[in-house]
Structure formats: C-alpha cells, structure tokens
Scaffold this motif. Sequence first.
Motif, PDB file in Angstrom:
ATOM      1  N   ILE A  61     -15.743   2.017 -27.976  1.00  0.00           N
ATOM      2  CA  ILE A  61     -14.383   2.215 -28.510  1.00  0.00           C
ATOM      3  C   ILE A  61     -13.519   2.912 -27.472  1.00  0.00           C
ATOM      4  O   ILE A  61     -12.367   2.520 -27.239  1.00  0.00           O
ATOM      5  CB  ILE A  61     -14.436   3.027 -29.823  1.00  0.00           C
ATOM      6  CG1 ILE A  61     -15.020   2.180 -30.949  1.00  0.00           C
ATOM      7  CG2 ILE A  61     -13.031   3.508 -30.206  1.00  0.00           C
ATOM      8  CD1 ILE A  61     -15.238   2.943 -32.246  1.00  0.00           C
ATOM      9  N   ALA A  62     -14.061   3.941 -26.820  1.00  0.00           N
ATOM     10  CA  ALA A  62     -13.313   4.654 -25.775  1.00  0.00           C
ATOM     11  C   ALA A  62     -12.940   3.708 -24.641  1.00  0.00           C
ATOM     12  O   ALA A  62     -11.808   3.743 -24.132  1.00  0.00           O
ATOM     13  CB  ALA A  62     -14.148   5.820 -25.244  1.00  0.00           C
ATOM     14  N   ALA A  63     -13.874   2.847 -24.239  1.00  0.00           N
ATOM     15  CA  ALA A  63     -13.603   1.869 -23.171  1.00  0.00           C
ATOM     16  C   ALA A  63     -12.491   0.912 -23.593  1.00  0.00           C
ATOM     17  O   ALA A  63     -11.614   0.558 -22.784  1.00  0.00           O
ATOM     18  CB  ALA A  63     -14.872   1.094 -22.834  1.00  0.00           C
ATOM     19  N   LEU A 237     -15.876  -3.402 -40.091  1.00  0.00           N
ATOM     20  CA  LEU A 237     -14.527  -3.806 -40.499  1.00  0.00           C
ATOM     21  C   LEU A 237     -13.462  -3.487 -39.446  1.00  0.00           C
ATOM     22  O   LEU A 237     -12.638  -4.350 -39.128  1.00  0.00           O
ATOM     23  CB  LEU A 237     -14.160  -3.173 -41.842  1.00  0.00           C
ATOM     24  CG  LEU A 237     -12.789  -3.553 -42.415  1.00  0.00           C
ATOM     25  CD1 LEU A 237     -12.700  -5.062 -42.643  1.00  0.00           C
ATOM     26  CD2 LEU A 237     -12.515  -2.798 -43.718  1.00  0.00           C
ATOM     27  N   PRO A 238     -13.441  -2.263 -38.851  1.00  0.00           N
ATOM     28  CA  PRO A 238     -12.437  -2.000 -37.811  1.00  0.00           C
ATOM     29  C   PRO A 238     -12.549  -2.953 -36.626  1.00  0.00           C
ATOM     30  O   PRO A 238     -11.533  -3.417 -36.101  1.00  0.00           O
ATOM     31  CB  PRO A 238     -12.752  -0.557 -37.385  1.00  0.00           C
ATOM     32  CG  PRO A 238     -13.451   0.038 -38.545  1.00  0.00           C
ATOM     33  CD  PRO A 238     -14.239  -1.068 -39.160  1.00  0.00           C
ATOM     34  N   HIS A 239     -13.782  -3.259 -36.208  1.00  0.00           N
ATOM     35  CA  HIS A 239     -13.973  -4.174 -35.085  1.00  0.00           C
ATOM     36  C   HIS A 239     -13.439  -5.572 -35.410  1.00  0.00           C
ATOM     37  O   HIS A 239     -12.818  -6.222 -34.573  1.00  0.00           O
ATOM     38  CB  HIS A 239     -15.458  -4.278 -34.726  1.00  0.00           C
ATOM     39  CG  HIS A 239     -16.094  -2.964 -34.386  1.00  0.00           C
ATOM     40  ND1 HIS A 239     -15.401  -1.942 -33.771  1.00  0.00           N
ATOM     41  CD2 HIS A 239     -17.345  -2.492 -34.573  1.00  0.00           C
ATOM     42  CE1 HIS A 239     -16.201  -0.914 -33.598  1.00  0.00           C
ATOM     43  NE2 HIS A 239     -17.388  -1.227 -34.084  1.00  0.00           N
ATOM     44  N   ILE A 285      -4.910   3.228 -34.044  1.00  0.00           N
ATOM     45  CA  ILE A 285      -4.625   3.494 -35.458  1.00  0.00           C
ATOM     46  C   ILE A 285      -5.793   3.029 -36.324  1.00  0.00           C
ATOM     47  O   ILE A 285      -6.253   3.744 -37.225  1.00  0.00           O
ATOM     48  CB  ILE A 285      -3.304   2.809 -35.887  1.00  0.00           C
ATOM     49  CG1 ILE A 285      -2.114   3.505 -35.213  1.00  0.00           C
ATOM     50  CG2 ILE A 285      -3.147   2.838 -37.403  1.00  0.00           C
ATOM     51  CD1 ILE A 285      -0.790   2.804 -35.411  1.00  0.00           C
ATOM     52  N   ILE A 286      -6.288   1.818 -36.059  1.00  0.00           N
ATOM     53  CA  ILE A 286      -7.400   1.276 -36.837  1.00  0.00           C
ATOM     54  C   ILE A 286      -8.648   2.137 -36.676  1.00  0.00           C
ATOM     55  O   ILE A 286      -9.293   2.538 -37.653  1.00  0.00           O
ATOM     56  CB  ILE A 286      -7.692  -0.181 -36.425  1.00  0.00           C
ATOM     57  CG1 ILE A 286      -6.632  -1.109 -37.010  1.00  0.00           C
ATOM     58  CG2 ILE A 286      -9.081  -0.629 -36.918  1.00  0.00           C
ATOM     59  CD1 ILE A 286      -6.613  -1.173 -38.530  1.00  0.00           C
ATOM     60  N   MET A 291     -12.722   4.618 -38.757  1.00  0.00           N
ATOM     61  CA  MET A 291     -14.011   5.153 -38.313  1.00  0.00           C
ATOM     62  C   MET A 291     -14.153   6.575 -38.845  1.00  0.00           C
ATOM     63  O   MET A 291     -13.380   7.462 -38.469  1.00  0.00           O
ATOM     64  CB  MET A 291     -14.114   5.122 -36.789  1.00  0.00           C
ATOM     65  CG  MET A 291     -13.997   3.728 -36.194  1.00  0.00           C
ATOM     66  SD  MET A 291     -15.268   2.573 -36.762  1.00  0.00           S
ATOM     67  CE  MET A 291     -16.713   3.228 -35.948  1.00  0.00           C
ATOM     68  N   LYS A 292     -15.137   6.784 -39.705  1.00  0.00           N
ATOM     69  CA  LYS A 292     -15.252   8.041 -40.449  1.00  0.00           C
ATOM     70  C   LYS A 292     -15.325   9.270 -39.547  1.00  0.00           C
ATOM     71  O   LYS A 292     -14.606  10.253 -39.765  1.00  0.00           O
ATOM     72  CB  LYS A 292     -16.489   7.964 -41.351  1.00  0.00           C
ATOM     73  CG  LYS A 292     -16.634   9.149 -42.285  1.00  0.00           C
ATOM     74  CD  LYS A 292     -17.842   8.970 -43.184  1.00  0.00           C
ATOM     75  CE  LYS A 292     -18.015  10.176 -44.103  1.00  0.00           C
ATOM     76  NZ  LYS A 292     -19.210  10.027 -44.977  1.00  0.00           N
ATOM     77  N   GLU A 293     -16.184   9.233 -38.520  1.00  0.00           N
ATOM     78  CA  GLU A 293     -16.373  10.400 -37.656  1.00  0.00           C
ATOM     79  C   GLU A 293     -15.112  10.704 -36.837  1.00  0.00           C
ATOM     80  O   GLU A 293     -14.729  11.871 -36.675  1.00  0.00           O
ATOM     81  CB  GLU A 293     -17.568  10.180 -36.721  1.00  0.00           C
ATOM     82  CG  GLU A 293     -18.912  10.228 -37.417  1.00  0.00           C
ATOM     83  CD  GLU A 293     -19.176  11.577 -38.072  1.00  0.00           C
ATOM     84  OE1 GLU A 293     -18.879  12.597 -37.437  1.00  0.00           O
ATOM     85  OE2 GLU A 293     -19.656  11.597 -39.220  1.00  0.00           O
ATOM     86  N   ILE A 294     -14.476   9.657 -36.316  1.00  0.00           N
ATOM     87  CA  ILE A 294     -13.245   9.857 -35.545  1.00  0.00           C
ATOM     88  C   ILE A 294     -12.145  10.403 -36.440  1.00  0.00           C
ATOM     89  O   ILE A 294     -11.410  11.326 -36.060  1.00  0.00           O
ATOM     90  CB  ILE A 294     -12.796   8.538 -34.874  1.00  0.00           C
ATOM     91  CG1 ILE A 294     -13.823   8.088 -33.833  1.00  0.00           C
ATOM     92  CG2 ILE A 294     -11.433   8.710 -34.205  1.00  0.00           C
ATOM     93  CD1 ILE A 294     -13.503   6.751 -33.185  1.00  0.00           C
TER      94      ILE A 294
END
Length: 308
Positions: A61-63, A237-239, A285-286, A291-294
């Motif tokens: 995700i960071a990448a 789902l976010p992906h 935003i997504i 993402m629960k932890e983020i």
Amino acid sequence: MGNPLNVTYITFDGFVELHRYRYLCFVLMFILYVLIICFNCTIVCLIWIHKNLHEPMYIFIAALLINSVLYSTNIYPKLLIDVLSEKQIISYPLCLFQGFIYYTLATSEFLLLSAMSYDRYVSICKPLQYPTIMGRRIVKCLLILSWLVPVSELTVSALLYADMKICSYTLKGIFCNSSIFTLQCVRSAVISLYGVLMLLNIGVFPLLFILFSYTRILIISYRSCKSVRRKAAQTCLPHLLVLINFSCFFTYDVVVVRLEPDFPQNVRLIMTLQTILYHPLFNPIIYGLKMKEISKHLKNLFSQVKSH
C-alpha cells in the motif's frame, strides 16, 4: 515547428477557455496537488512509523501511494506552469520523457496491485504458509520487479518514438500521453505491434492474474467460516475498488485517446482531468477509511492534533 537549435516543440490543444479561468484553475490545481501529497504521504508515514504496519500488505500500500505522489509530480508542476503561460508548449524530447514516466508509473501500479492480490491470496487461502511464502526477500523482489519491468519495456517504446518522424505538432490534451502516437507522419506498424505486446504484458495479463486471485479468494471465503469472510472483505474490498477505478481511467487513456474519437473538447478535458485529479486522491482515502489498522492510526493522529 522548430528553431535554430533543431528542437521540436509540441503545443497542447486540450485547454478550454483557459484565458477566462486561468487563475482559478491554477489555485484549484495547486490545492489539489498539495492535498494529493499530504494525503498520500500521511499514510506512508504512518506505515513507516508503526511497527504493526510493517507487513507485506501495508508495504505494498505504501509503495502504491508513493507511486501516486510520483505520478502527480510528473504532471502537476508542468501543468501549473502551462495554466499561467500564454502558450502551452513542450519540447518533443521532454514530452517523450513525461510520457515515459507517466506510463512507467501507471503500469507499475497494475503490477503492484497484482502483488497485493497475490499477498491476499496467500494470506487467506494458505494462512499457515503465509510467513514462509511472503518473506521479506519475496516482498523486496516483487517491489523491484513492479518498477523494473515497466521501466525496461517502456525504454524500448521511448526509443522507438524518438526515431519516428512527426508531421503534426499539436496534441489534443494537456500533457503527454498515448496521444503522442497521433503525431506520426505515417503510423508505424512496429510501434503499434510493440504497444499491443506491451499492453498485454504489463496491463492485461496482470489484470487477469488479479481477477483469478480474487476469484479464488471469493471461492475459499464462501466455503469458510464467518471470520474468514470478514477478513477477506476488510482487506480485499479496498484493493478491488482501487483496481476498478484505475482500470477505467487506464482504459480511457490507452484505448480511447489513441483511437481519437470525435469527443467534444470539453468532454475530453473533463475525462483527462479525472485521471490526474480523482485517482491520486482516491487511493489514500480508500485505504485510510477501509483498512482497519490504518484508519485506527489516522484517528489517533487526528485526536493528537486536536488536543494540541
């Protein structure tokens, strides 16, 4: 159109009523560019700082978010200069370079999404083998390949474009993308064939792999308990949302722009702006919301800011 130094200049013809809304456009675009950098960098910093986010899924995700910042930085500074300029022009070599960076980052996003889908597949379908399969070395290899493969293939494409003879010096757009293809005096069969092969290799095949991975995840989740289905929904789902969003804009840019449909100039401008305004803001935003932890770390960050 040339000068004594034999530098060819290309004119952008995609701006509509720019003389009337020049300063408004500049302010809006500048604000959006700052927001893109702030939103994406905030989540990247959270992933960097918090050790519980040092997992393959969050690293990918960071990448992806770093990719969005680079993608925007390739376009916005030149776009902001053009908005304030009387003539919107760019040298042909610089145009090729912008197109090269643009498509390198765009196609690397497909490969990063493929790596993320593989990570989710292993996590959900082979949880006991996950630490072994998705080790640090594999994650590094996937990240390097996600950027190295597009760079290698697009370097060949850029060299082919550099050698072609151009007869048109006007692009129907506001930055350099696949519309460069329309500048050729004679359509090159070699460039067209290589473009199709490249599209298959770093566009279609990764997309098919992603769809296959998520289909397997869906089947396994359906046969499993409720907790597995919840985990699959929260992480996949976010992906999928990002994939659908990006695929639509990429299809427009690669296919529709190159086919040169007779769209009104206003429609063409709006669609082009969508690819550079909406998508880089959509990703953080997504992931920040879904993402629960983020999301948890973001809420803690905002609460700390409010308390100060």
